[in-house]
Write an enzyme that holds these catalytic residues in place. Structure first.
Site, PDB file in Angstrom:
ATOM      1  CG  ASP A   4      -2.087  -0.915   1.095  1.00 35.47           C
ATOM      2  OD1 ASP A   4      -2.513  -1.147  -0.048  1.00 35.47           O
ATOM      3  OD2 ASP A   4      -2.580  -1.400   2.128  1.00 35.47           O
ATOM      4  CE1 TYR A  12       4.126  -7.022   4.208  1.00 29.94           C
ATOM      5  CE2 TYR A  12       3.472  -9.290   4.638  1.00 29.94           C
ATOM      6  CZ  TYR A  12       3.479  -8.173   3.813  1.00 29.94           C
ATOM      7  OH  TYR A  12       2.844  -8.210   2.602  1.00 29.94           O
TER       8      TYR A  12
END
Lengths: 243, 243
Positions: B52, B110
Site C-alpha cells: 500500500d 513483515y
C-alpha cells in the site's frame, strides 16, 4: 535563575552541526530560537559537546538558565511545537545550578551505522555509511574489542585540534550485524576530534583487508597515517551522555 | 525469453504504493520505466504482492520477461542508475520460466516499527508508528506469541477485500525493544488485506489496556470490531518473500 537540562534527538542531515555558522543557525541556535518563541527569553544553551555537520543525536544533552516559571513537564511539547521536525526535545528536568552539560559529563556513548552491501539502501541512506566492499565481520569484532582500555589515542584524532592530552578510556565496544546493517557502539570517558569516525574507518579498513596491523599496533603507532580513513558524518549518532 | 527475478528495497514514503495510480507510476511503474531506459523493452513486472501507499520494503521480489542479453550481475547497478534514490535493486538472478513472484511465494515476513515515546522522533519519523501511550511490553509479547498457528484470521482483514478463504498460518512472531523502538516481525504463509497493520494495532491496543480480551478470544470472535485499530502504513516493511 533556574537551570534547565534537556535531552535532544536530531537528524543532523540538514544542519551545519551543533554550532552556529555564518549562514546557518545550527542545531543549538535553532533550539535557542524555539526557547525565545516560548518564553521571550534570549538564552544561550550549552551542549555536552559539538556535533559536526551531518551527525545525528539520539541523546544529546544541553542546559540553559531560565527566568520563566514554565513547568518542566510542559517544556518538551512546547519546544517541539516550535522546532522543525528533525529536532525533538525528549526529556526535561530542573537541575542544580552546578550542573554543566559539558563539564559535568562523565562519559559518552556513540553509535555508528554501516550499510554493507554492493547496492545502496533507500531505507538507511541518510543515517548510514554505505560500504560496498566485502567485510570480514568476525575480524572486525575481534579487533574492536582491543579498543577497550586506557590508551593514548593520538593517532585517532583529525588535525586541527588543539587538545594536548590524548589519553582516553574506552569502557565498552559493541559490534553487531543484522543482515546488511552493522551497528558499532563505543562508550568512553571522552573522545578526540573525529575519533569515533576514525575508529570506524579503521575497523572498515581492517575488515576489507586494507590494514594488516592489529589494533594494538595501530594504537601504539600514535600516528594518524597508521589509522584508517575518517568514516562519513552521516552514519554517526551521539547516543547518550553520562553524568 | 529470459525470466528475471529481482529483489528490491524501497522507502515507500513518496509513493502511492506498488501499483500504478492515475496520477502516479507507483513503485512497479517506476521500475518498469527504468528497465525501459536500460533495455528499450516495455516489460510488465510482477511483484510478490502489492504494498500500500507509504509501505516500505527490505526484500520485495518481482520478476519479468526480458529479451535483452544483459548479464544478471550488471542489472542491479544499471537499474539503480536510473531509479530514484528511494528505490534500490539489491539482487538479480535468471530463473526458470515457471517462476512467478506471486504464485510461487511460499511465505512472507513483515517488520513493523513502533516508536513508543511521549515525544516525536526525528530519526525514525518516516519509518515508524509513533505511539505516545505507555505500553505494557511484556503483555504484548505474551499475547503476540498466541498468533503462531493456523487460524481463521477473518477479523484481521479490512473490508473491501474479496478474499473468501481467511485461514492463514503464522510461523513466527517476534517482538523486541531497544529503548523506545519496538520491532515487531511476523512470518506466515500469507496475509489478508491490512492484516499485519491490524495485528500491530491490536497489540498496541492490548499494550495500552484498551483491549482486555486475550488474543485467542480476539481471533475466535472473527470480527473486525473485536480487533484493534489499523496501524499506519509508514511503520510497515515487507522484509522477505520465501520461495
Amino acid at each position: 535563575m533556574r537551570n534547565i537540562k534537556i535531552e535532544i534527538q536530531y537528524n543532523g542531515f540538514n544542519y551545519c552541526g551543533w554550532q552556529q555558522q555564518p549562514d546557518s543557525l545550527g542545531i543549538q541556535g535553532t533550539i535557542e530560537k524555539a526557547i525565545y518563541e516560548i518564553t521571550r527569553e534570549n538564552v544561550k544553551i550549552t551542549g555536552s559537546g559539538r556535533t559536526d555537520a551531518g551527525v545525528h543525536a539520539l541523546g544529546q544533552v544541553a542546559n540553559f538558565n531560565l527566568m520563566s516559571s514554565i513547568p518542566v513537564d510542559k517544556i518538551p511539547n512546547a519546544l517541539n511545537s516550535k522546532l522543525p521536525k528533525d529536532i525533538s526535545v525528549v526529556k526535561c528536568e530542573e537541575v542544580s545550578s552546578k550542573f554543566h552539560s559539558r563539564y559535568s559529563a562523565q562519559g559518552k556513548r556513540y553509535r555508528y551505522l554501516i550499510h554493507n552491501s554492493m547496492y545502496r539502501t533507500p531505507i538507511y541512506k541518510d543515517i548510514s555509511y554505505h560500504v560496498k566492499y566485502e567485510l570480514d565481520f568476525e575480524k572486525m569484532c575481534k579487533e574492536s574489542k582491543k579498543l577497550i582500555g586506557t590508551y593514548d589515542f593520538k593517532g585517532f584524532m583529525s588535525s586541527g585540534s588543539s587538545v594536548k592530552d590524548t589519553i582516553r578510556t574506552i569502557y565498552d565496544v559493541s559490534l553487531t550485524k543484522e543482515e546488511n546493517l552493522i551497528v558499532f557502539e563505543v562508550e568512553g570517558n571522552g573522545f578526540l576530534y573525529n575519533m569515533v569516525r576514525i575508529l570506524v574507518g579503521t575497523l572498515v579498513d581492517i575488515g576489507r583487508g586494507r590494514i594488516k596491523e592489529d589494533m594494538f599496533e595501530i594504537i601504539n603507532a600514535k600516528s594518524r597515517s597508521k589509522c584508517g580513513h575518517t568514516a562519513p558524518a552521516h552514519g554517526l549518532f551521539l547516543k547518550k551522555v553520562d553524568y
